[in-house]
Motif scaffolding. Sequence first.
Motif, PDB file in Angstrom:
ATOM      1  N   LEU A 284       8.544 -12.307  24.506  1.00  0.00           N
ATOM      2  CA  LEU A 284       7.181 -11.792  24.452  1.00  0.00           C
ATOM      3  C   LEU A 284       7.068 -10.592  25.390  1.00  0.00           C
ATOM      4  N   HIS A 285       6.484  -9.497  24.898  1.00  0.00           N
ATOM      5  CA  HIS A 285       6.251  -8.297  25.693  1.00  0.00           C
ATOM      6  C   HIS A 285       4.758  -8.185  25.966  1.00  0.00           C
ATOM      7  N   PHE A 286       4.351  -8.068  27.231  1.00  0.00           N
ATOM      8  CA  PHE A 286       2.953  -8.004  27.636  1.00  0.00           C
ATOM      9  C   PHE A 286       2.611  -6.553  27.979  1.00  0.00           C
ATOM     10  N   LEU A 287       1.882  -5.875  27.092  1.00  0.00           N
ATOM     11  CA  LEU A 287       1.696  -4.435  27.169  1.00  0.00           C
ATOM     12  C   LEU A 287       0.223  -4.062  27.190  1.00  0.00           C
ATOM     13  N   ASP A 288      -0.079  -2.903  27.745  1.00  0.00           N
ATOM     14  CA  ASP A 288      -1.408  -2.307  27.623  1.00  0.00           C
ATOM     15  C   ASP A 288      -1.530  -1.732  26.213  1.00  0.00           C
ATOM     16  N   MET A 289      -2.585  -2.114  25.513  1.00  0.00           N
ATOM     17  CA  MET A 289      -2.664  -1.740  24.099  1.00  0.00           C
ATOM     18  C   MET A 289      -2.909  -0.256  23.876  1.00  0.00           C
ATOM     19  N   TRP A 290      -3.284   0.494  24.896  1.00  0.00           N
ATOM     20  CA  TRP A 290      -3.548   1.921  24.704  1.00  0.00           C
ATOM     21  C   TRP A 290      -2.396   2.802  25.193  1.00  0.00           C
ATOM     22  N   THR A 291      -1.466   2.228  25.946  1.00  0.00           N
ATOM     23  CA  THR A 291      -0.316   3.009  26.427  1.00  0.00           C
ATOM     24  C   THR A 291       1.009   2.418  25.976  1.00  0.00           C
ATOM     25  N   CYS A 292       1.013   1.163  25.583  1.00  0.00           N
ATOM     26  CA  CYS A 292       2.221   0.432  25.193  1.00  0.00           C
ATOM     27  C   CYS A 292       3.204   0.328  26.366  1.00  0.00           C
ATOM     28  N   GLN A 293       2.710   0.449  27.582  1.00  0.00           N
ATOM     29  CA  GLN A 293       3.491   0.216  28.782  1.00  0.00           C
ATOM     30  C   GLN A 293       3.132  -1.165  29.338  1.00  0.00           C
ATOM     31  N   ARG A 294       3.862  -1.597  30.369  1.00  0.00           N
ATOM     32  CA  ARG A 294       3.572  -2.908  30.938  1.00  0.00           C
ATOM     33  C   ARG A 294       2.109  -2.998  31.346  1.00  0.00           C
ATOM     34  N   HIS A 295       1.478  -4.122  30.976  1.00  0.00           N
ATOM     35  CA  HIS A 295       0.078  -4.315  31.318  1.00  0.00           C
ATOM     36  C   HIS A 295      -0.066  -4.364  32.834  1.00  0.00           C
ATOM     37  N   PRO A 296      -1.073  -3.677  33.398  1.00  0.00           N
ATOM     38  CA  PRO A 296      -1.194  -3.617  34.863  1.00  0.00           C
ATOM     39  C   PRO A 296      -1.405  -4.974  35.520  1.00  0.00           C
ATOM     40  N   HIS A 297      -1.884  -5.988  34.781  1.00  0.00           N
ATOM     41  CA  HIS A 297      -2.109  -7.311  35.363  1.00  0.00           C
ATOM     42  C   HIS A 297      -0.949  -8.269  35.134  1.00  0.00           C
ATOM     43  N   ALA A 298       0.116  -7.798  34.463  1.00  0.00           N
ATOM     44  CA  ALA A 298       1.276  -8.650  34.194  1.00  0.00           C
ATOM     45  C   ALA A 298       2.336  -8.443  35.273  1.00  0.00           C
ATOM     46  N   GLU A 299       2.718  -9.534  35.955  1.00  0.00           N
ATOM     47  CA  GLU A 299       3.768  -9.425  36.966  1.00  0.00           C
ATOM     48  C   GLU A 299       5.104  -9.055  36.336  1.00  0.00           C
ATOM     49  N   ASN A 300       5.345  -9.572  35.134  1.00  0.00           N
ATOM     50  CA  ASN A 300       6.577  -9.283  34.417  1.00  0.00           C
ATOM     51  C   ASN A 300       6.244  -8.747  33.037  1.00  0.00           C
ATOM     52  N   MET A 301       7.005  -7.774  32.600  1.00  0.00           N
ATOM     53  CA  MET A 301       6.726  -7.168  31.305  1.00  0.00           C
ATOM     54  C   MET A 301       7.127  -8.087  30.151  1.00  0.00           C
ATOM     55  N   ARG A 302       8.109  -8.986  30.399  1.00  0.00           N
ATOM     56  CA  ARG A 302       8.644  -9.817  29.328  1.00  0.00           C
ATOM     57  C   ARG A 302       8.719 -11.277  29.764  1.00  0.00           C
ATOM     58  N   PHE A 303       8.660 -12.140  28.740  1.00  0.00           N
ATOM     59  CA  PHE A 303       8.926 -13.560  28.923  1.00  0.00           C
ATOM     60  C   PHE A 303       9.932 -13.974  27.859  1.00  0.00           C
ATOM     61  N   GLN A 304      11.031 -14.604  28.284  1.00  0.00           N
ATOM     62  CA  GLN A 304      12.047 -15.064  27.349  1.00  0.00           C
ATOM     63  C   GLN A 304      11.978 -16.574  27.206  1.00  0.00           C
ATOM     64  N   PHE A 305      12.013 -17.012  25.960  1.00  0.00           N
ATOM     65  CA  PHE A 305      11.975 -18.440  25.643  1.00  0.00           C
ATOM     66  C   PHE A 305      13.264 -18.809  24.920  1.00  0.00           C
ATOM     67  N   GLN A 306      14.039 -19.707  25.524  1.00  0.00           N
ATOM     68  CA  GLN A 306      15.281 -20.169  24.904  1.00  0.00           C
ATOM     69  C   GLN A 306      14.973 -21.355  24.003  1.00  0.00           C
ATOM     70  N   THR A 307      15.268 -21.209  22.716  1.00  0.00           N
ATOM     71  CA  THR A 307      15.026 -22.283  21.766  1.00  0.00           C
ATOM     72  C   THR A 307      16.142 -23.321  21.846  1.00  0.00           C
ATOM     73  N   ASP A 308      16.000 -24.384  21.081  1.00  0.00           N
ATOM     74  CA  ASP A 308      17.044 -25.402  20.979  1.00  0.00           C
ATOM     75  C   ASP A 308      18.083 -25.050  19.927  1.00  0.00           C
ATOM     76  N   TRP A 309      18.004 -23.863  19.363  1.00  0.00           N
ATOM     77  CA  TRP A 309      18.894 -23.452  18.278  1.00  0.00           C
ATOM     78  C   TRP A 309      19.936 -22.480  18.815  1.00  0.00           C
ATOM     79  N   TRP A 310      21.157 -22.601  18.298  1.00  0.00           N
ATOM     80  CA  TRP A 310      22.280 -21.804  18.791  1.00  0.00           C
ATOM     81  C   TRP A 310      22.973 -21.117  17.628  1.00  0.00           C
ATOM     82  N   GLY A 311      23.589 -19.966  17.946  1.00  0.00           N
ATOM     83  CA  GLY A 311      24.448 -19.289  16.993  1.00  0.00           C
ATOM     84  C   GLY A 311      23.704 -18.625  15.856  1.00  0.00           C
TER      85      GLY A 311
END
Length: 545
Positions: free
Chosen positions: A177-204
């Motif tokens: 997930l990318h958390f962006l400012d909708m008018w600049t498409c840069q990292r949202h100023p209130h987001a500590e991290n620009m991205r969140f990665q979720f590892q699923t239970d599926w492989w390969g």
Amino acid sequence: MSLLKLSREILFIILEELDPHSLLCFCKTSRYIKDIVANYSTLLYRCELALSGLTDGSSISHPPRTRLDPLLRHRRGWLALNWTTEDRLRIPTPMIVGVSGRFLYHASESSHDGFFQWSLHIYELRSYRMPLVDKLRYCRFNLPFEIRQVAIDPLQNLLVLAELYLPPQNGPIFACLHFLDMWTCQRHPHAENMRFQFQTDWWGTPPPGHRISIERVQIHGKIVGLSLRLEVEGGEGTTELVLVNWRTGRDQQQRFTGDLLSFDILNESCLMVLFHPDEDEDDDSGESAASTWERSSNGLYLHERGKRSPQIVIHHIPDGRRLRSPQIISYDLPESWKSISFLQLCPNSSLKPNVSPPAGTLFYSDPSRRATVILVEFPSHSTPPGCSKKMVLVMKESFFQPPSLGDKILSWEEWQDHCIVVHLPDEAHTFKAVGRKLVFLQGVREQNCVADSRSRLHVLDFNEYAAECLRCLAPRSSTRLWNGSWSTVSQILRLDVSEFVRTSTTQVQDITWVDATEDAVILYNEHEGQTIIRVLTFGGHSSIS
């Protein structure tokens, strides 16, 4: 002394203190009170709000008397499916297209100077519930990754883009997930991290016949919900759900897995999960952890287990700082519904409680009357007695209470009176909810013409006063002409003791799917590599009688 013996001036002062619903009820008890209200635009506006299932907005520059006509036009447009503005967009068939937070978006891959990149287009949709603007906003952004889902929250200027990462070798499959400012498409100023990665239970790499997709991304305040689905040929599959705090970039210590699973974030501390549990499922955490899939060297295979009836489960969302004891309320669906083939919560595009409307909004759907809509589908060979192949359950979202400490289960018999069950045509598809309305398509076919694949558009209005409004709107005829091209019929249907309105077109050109907002119906037609998008907006001045 009788209240009705007071002077009109004193009665007016008393009536001004009533909320819209109390005012409407008062009008229904006395013709004298109704006449007083009809002669004061301020009172009439508030009464019409209650009749329409709407609530007052935040615009102080437009007094109630100037909001009355837009409100009546807005209601009339929906009840007769009579739009006042049509905007068209013709684009190459995109990878994704849809509507989120009163914005239309589409994204696709393109080539630029020999390099491939993704382009995201965002269009602001027209609204006659807000002051008119000279130009609607539009943005285009080029991005270095493949976009799988888009969610927009204009109140927070938040753009969430979902990406799916399939490893080239035998590694885990990730969603990002990318958390962006909708008018600049840069990292949202209130987001500590620009991205969140979720590892699923599926492989390969998924084997042939397997498909992994990001089903839904939902934003509510600081919480973002993400659901992914792995599906194999024949429609079988499994869904994973995770919640994340987009400001901190950390998940909320809750993950859910199930064969048929959909969700809705009711508020920042309350989550609704709809799923089909196994008979032997017993998870003390309260999370749906029913995995009916086993992995072998050749892929994933279904492990058959018995099923219970479907359930709606309300979970407490922890604050992310520490685990809490389970806080769960479960609502069982009928015992005879074990054999469902499809189950889904239909996302509702209207504002939730405790969410402020955009500045300048004249009026909007009353959040306290917002509908939860559940689609249920059975196999043709095992439809329970008294059921249709496709049905929807409709209830007020406010009925579902936040859970207290511990577990609580309500049987269908204990809560069925709070629910409306509506039988649908077998050909019904593509369901969208807005406020207390349900919009969907129905495939229709001319007799002896198998190749004809036209669609009929339906709107079901479950506002308890919709039938009364329709009677006042069209006492002479229930049939109206849709902008001179499509004939539209609005009917009043009775279900037990309640009435609701069904509006449907009698002839509609090919439609692939549909979206809906409080202001418009958006029709999509894919044809020969192009997508024609028609945005039909209600509520403006119309030249059509």
